[in-house]
Design a protein around this motif. Structure first.
Motif, PDB file in Angstrom:
ATOM      1  N   TYR A 169      30.479  50.478  57.276  1.00  0.00           N
ATOM      2  CA  TYR A 169      32.023  50.049  57.925  1.00  0.00           C
ATOM      3  C   TYR A 169      31.716  49.905  59.423  1.00  0.00           C
ATOM      4  O   TYR A 169      32.856  50.316  60.159  1.00  0.00           O
TER       5      TYR A 169
ATOM      6  N   SER B 192      34.728  49.173  61.719  1.00  0.00           N
ATOM      7  CA  SER B 192      35.844  50.143  61.914  1.00  0.00           C
ATOM      8  C   SER B 192      35.413  51.567  62.339  1.00  0.00           C
ATOM      9  O   SER B 192      35.858  52.357  62.295  1.00  0.00           O
ATOM     10  N   ALA B 193      34.014  51.409  62.873  1.00  0.00           N
ATOM     11  CA  ALA B 193      33.505  52.853  63.336  1.00  0.00           C
ATOM     12  C   ALA B 193      33.716  53.399  64.549  1.00  0.00           C
ATOM     13  O   ALA B 193      33.611  54.340  64.885  1.00  0.00           O
ATOM     14  N   LEU B 194      34.512  52.751  65.374  1.00  0.00           N
ATOM     15  CA  LEU B 194      34.645  52.951  66.627  1.00  0.00           C
ATOM     16  C   LEU B 194      36.189  53.444  67.041  1.00  0.00           C
ATOM     17  O   LEU B 194      37.070  52.775  66.240  1.00  0.00           O
ATOM     18  N   ASN B 195      36.492  54.507  67.489  1.00  0.00           N
ATOM     19  CA  ASN B 195      37.783  54.977  67.510  1.00  0.00           C
ATOM     20  C   ASN B 195      38.517  54.008  68.391  1.00  0.00           C
ATOM     21  O   ASN B 195      38.224  53.810  69.617  1.00  0.00           O
ATOM     22  N   PRO B 196      39.644  53.534  67.748  1.00  0.00           N
ATOM     23  CA  PRO B 196      40.545  52.440  68.366  1.00  0.00           C
ATOM     24  C   PRO B 196      41.219  52.737  69.582  1.00  0.00           C
ATOM     25  O   PRO B 196      41.691  51.852  70.275  1.00  0.00           O
TER      26      PRO B 196
ATOM     27  N   VAL C 256      27.631  49.004  67.846  1.00  0.00           N
ATOM     28  CA  VAL C 256      27.247  50.193  67.021  1.00  0.00           C
ATOM     29  C   VAL C 256      25.796  50.287  66.706  1.00  0.00           C
ATOM     30  O   VAL C 256      25.261  51.226  66.756  1.00  0.00           O
TER      31      VAL C 256
ATOM     32  N   ASP D 163      37.033  55.677  59.177  1.00  0.00           N
ATOM     33  CA  ASP D 163      35.774  55.391  59.410  1.00  0.00           C
ATOM     34  C   ASP D 163      35.191  56.124  60.900  1.00  0.00           C
ATOM     35  O   ASP D 163      33.953  56.310  60.961  1.00  0.00           O
ATOM     36  N   TYR D 164      36.162  55.869  61.916  1.00  0.00           N
ATOM     37  CA  TYR D 164      35.610  56.316  62.840  1.00  0.00           C
ATOM     38  C   TYR D 164      35.045  57.915  62.896  1.00  0.00           C
ATOM     39  O   TYR D 164      34.425  58.230  63.779  1.00  0.00           O
TER      40      TYR D 164
ATOM     41  N   TYR E 155      31.986  58.128  61.254  1.00  0.00           N
ATOM     42  CA  TYR E 155      30.955  57.883  62.236  1.00  0.00           C
ATOM     43  C   TYR E 155      30.369  58.762  63.003  1.00  0.00           C
ATOM     44  O   TYR E 155      29.192  59.111  63.390  1.00  0.00           O
TER      45      TYR E 155
ATOM     46  N   TYR F 131      39.763  63.646  68.716  1.00  0.00           N
ATOM     47  CA  TYR F 131      39.977  62.245  68.549  1.00  0.00           C
ATOM     48  C   TYR F 131      40.908  62.178  67.239  1.00  0.00           C
ATOM     49  O   TYR F 131      41.853  61.117  67.446  1.00  0.00           O
TER      50      TYR F 131
ATOM     51  N   ASN G 211      44.885  60.245  67.845  1.00  0.00           N
ATOM     52  CA  ASN G 211      45.289  59.325  67.164  1.00  0.00           C
ATOM     53  C   ASN G 211      46.420  59.534  66.232  1.00  0.00           C
ATOM     54  O   ASN G 211      47.317  58.641  66.200  1.00  0.00           O
TER      55      ASN G 211
ATOM     56  N   PRO H  13      46.487  51.706  73.419  1.00  0.00           N
ATOM     57  CA  PRO H  13      45.831  50.206  73.955  1.00  0.00           C
ATOM     58  C   PRO H  13      46.125  49.137  73.015  1.00  0.00           C
ATOM     59  O   PRO H  13      46.402  47.832  73.344  1.00  0.00           O
ATOM     60  N   ARG H  14      46.419  49.328  71.421  1.00  0.00           N
ATOM     61  CA  ARG H  14      46.533  48.356  70.659  1.00  0.00           C
ATOM     62  C   ARG H  14      47.731  47.608  70.845  1.00  0.00           C
ATOM     63  O   ARG H  14      47.899  46.568  70.563  1.00  0.00           O
TER      64      ARG H  14
END
Lengths: 317, 329
Positions: A95, A98-102, A158, B222-223, B226, B240, B244, B319-320
């Motif tokens: 994935y 989508s692996a990075l914190n948004p 990534v 997912d984040y 990861y 984190y 969020n 930020p989105r």
């Protein structure tokens, strides 16, 4: 030997019983080897890859040993695995997009991650920027949020982050699947470049796309229904496969220059069996055109030719 | 950015106009005649009553047609004039509200902020931790399902009537006058704790449940996986996830403001707290059009401003939303 896996067995827990996703996987990866891991969806290839780094909450370690650079990896213990992750064994997850914190800038996220692992930042951040340049990304992606990058860019960020600490083993799980064909090629060539530059010692590239593996992998390991079917150099797997499953998998690929208007491309009839109660003996026997009585017994995964191992009674005979 | 702001503010202005119009209409469509009520309380002579009726009708501007009353209302509003109270004639409504507002704010602001802060912290702590989850979650469900008024009555009964730890009603001791002194502050705090607790506990339960569920969702994102695959300690992964998960909670805060204000009104009534709630009850009972209108106007404005502030703050914390505004990505 960089990686030695011996009898690794990992099940998924479900309400209806154990799903036997990886059953007795035994193989080795040499230093500098890129091993492709191929198979249909649900054959256990991602599970095998993940269990070498981090098992998720539903996965249950059952049996087996994993050795990396001569030291045992405690894959069954989430806590004890932590010091090895990122530094010695790392993963580019399926994935990756989508692996990075948004809500964190990429640079901030990376430095916070490094700091949390007590890794001194000074050299590493410069190296991060240098490697971003190698994969063709501007330095200022560190100042951006993940949402400001395209899919291919995220994939490459990534890749760089996962391999930043020069791990001995990098697992690349379906890194090309979500990308368009031209980006696929660029990304898979980068994997080879990472190995050649010494960023990673050896690599497992998981994909269902054999054509990608043929381009970049040194060896290919084919899995079927949670079991290893065949492992051999990439050339051999494509041109002289020993296992009937591998053979059918190869023959279901289209060939360049051949028109398929008159002749239908043949797939493999039937579906892979449920891993909740897999068939006894050879798990491929229900779909195998060569199946005979002996297939009721489980075939051992043994060398059938120099450098080529397969689990099939016909291949050993 | 500016276009976004302009659009947001325009929506709020339209909402404000509609809300204020409804606010003006509602008391006028309530059954009963305020002036008759006023006169009956005066127990005036029949002859005098007729003259008083015409006097008050004119004084309050009821002698003109409805549409003119409506326009007059807006005209007066822009001069900061909310009219005179009918019950407490001739005290201006603004003065009555300003007298009650500090008490309501002293209840509301700490209750909203502290319950938001504490509820989120506790909810985040409980998520994915067996024992805590098994105690915090059912407790929060009970709290959030409890009406503030009922909880207020229970608190008053247990801690004020039975245990006599706190006073049952009022905002300060009978012998005291509002002033800046230690004695008054102590008495005020003593009276403040129970109504505050009723508001705080109910809201706390809601935030805790919401945060607990959101954190679990974020920890499965997912984040988070990861980060954990790269060996990040639980501390960082949870940090984190918390940040969020807080974003939808802040949106929830904007939505919940109205409910909290309504809760504060009933809690004030339970404890006879001299804030806007008690004032509202009196105003409704006496059909004090101008007072009802004035109080609602304050509540509407307060809730709208708070919502606008949250809307704008959101741009800076997520930020989105910023990228969405530029039309990028």
């Amino acid at each position: 030997m960089s990686l030695k896996v011996d009898g690794l067995t990992v099940y998924y827990q479900s309400l209806r019983g154990d799903v036997k996703a990886v059953d007795g996987a035994t193989f080795e990866i040499a230093d500098g080897e890129i091993m492709g891991l191929a198979g249909e969806s649900g054959c256990g290839k991602s599970t095998l890859g993940k269990s070498l780094v981090r098992m998720d909450a539903r996965m249950r370690y059952v049996d087996g040993r994993v050795e990396l650079d001569g030291k045992e990896l405690p894959v069954w213990d989430d806590r004890k695995m932590n010091p090895y992750r990122f530094k010695h064994v790392s993963i580019i997850p399926q994935y990756a997009l989508s692996a990075l914190n948004p809500t964190r800038k990429i640079g901030t996220m990376a430095t916070e991650l490094l700091a949390s692992r007590d890794i001194p930042l000074n050299g590493v951040v410069d190296e991060f920027k240098r490697r971003l340049k190698i994969v063709g990304l501007p330095e200022d992606v560190l100042e951006r949020f993940p949402i400001e990058l395209s899919g291919g860019m995220k994939q490459r960020v990534v890749m760089v982050l996962s391999s930043l600490l020069d791990p001995s083993l990098l697992i690349a799980d379906e890194v090309t699947s979500a990308l368009d064909v031209s980006t696929q090629r660029a990304v898979s060539e980068l994997l080879v470049e990472f190995r050649d530059r010494g960023f990673v010692k050896s690599m497992i590239v998981i994909t269902h796309d054999l054509s990608v593996l043929y381009q970049i992998a040194d060896t290919i390991l084919v899995m079927y229904a949670g079991k290893l079917a065949e492992k051999a150099p990439a050339e051999t797997v494509v041109h002289a496969p020993a296992h009937p499953y591998t053979r059918m998998l190869i023959s279901s690929l289209p060939e360049v220059g051949v028109r398929y208007a008159e002749k239908r491309l043949i797939g493999i009839p039937g579906r892979p069996p449920s891993l909740l109660e897999p068939p006894t003996g050879c798990r491929f026997k229900t779909r195998c055109p060569l199946a005979f009585e002996k297939c009721a017994e489980e075939p051992p995964f043994v060398e059938v030719a120099p450098g080529q191992a397969a689990a099939c009674w016909k291949a050993t005979a | 950015m500016w276009r976004y702001l302009f659009r947001k503010v325009s929506i709020y202005v339209v909402t404000f106009v509609v809300a204020v119009s409804i606010d003006w209409a509602i008391p006028r469509f309530m059954p009963g005649d305020p002036i008759q009520g006023l006169l009956s309380r005066m127990q005036a002579q029949p002859q005098a009553s007729e003259e008083l009726t015409s006097f008050y009708t004119e004084a309050f501007g009821f002698d003109v047609p409805l549409w003119k009353q409506y326009l007059n209302f807006w005209a007066a509003l822009f001069q900061g004039d909310l009219g005179l109270s009918i019950t407490n004639y001739p005290i201006p409504v603004t003065e009555l509200i300003m007298g009650a507002l500090p008490y309501t704010l002293a209840l509301l602001v700490p209750a909203i902020l502290l319950s938001f802060w504490a509820g989120n912290k506790v909810g985040a702590l409980a998520a994915r931790r067996k024992t805590l989850d098994n105690t915090v979650l059912p407790m929060s469900y009970v709290l959030t399902a409890t009406p503030q008024m009922w909880l207020g009555i229970i608190l008053a009964w247990v801690f004020a009537s039975s245990l006599a730890l706190f006073p049952v009603s009022g905002a300060y001791g009978f012998a005291l006058q509002p002033e800046w002194s230690v004695e008054f502050a102590r008495s005020f705090l003593h009276h403040w704790i129970l109504p505050f607790s009723a508001l705080f506990l109910v809201a706390f339960g809601g935030w805790a449940i919401g945060m607990r569920n959101l954190i679990i969702y974020e920890l499965e994102a997912d984040y988070s996986n990861y980060l954990a695959s790269l060996g990040a300690p639980t501390r960082l992964v949870r940090k984190y996830a918390y940040r969020n998960a807080l974003l939808p909670q802040i949106t929830g805060l904007a939505l919940a403001l109205g409910a909290v204000v309504a809760g504060a009104i009933v809690v004030e009534i339970v404890f006879s707290y001299p804030g806007l709630g008690t004032l509202t009850l009196n105003a409704i009972e006496n059909r004090d059009y101008f007072l009802i209108q004035g109080i609602f106007l304050f509540l509407i404005t307060g809730v709208l401003i708070a919502n606008l502030v949250i809307d704008i703050a959101y741009v800076f914390i997520d930020p989105r939303t910023r990228v969405g505004m530029q039309g990028g990505a």
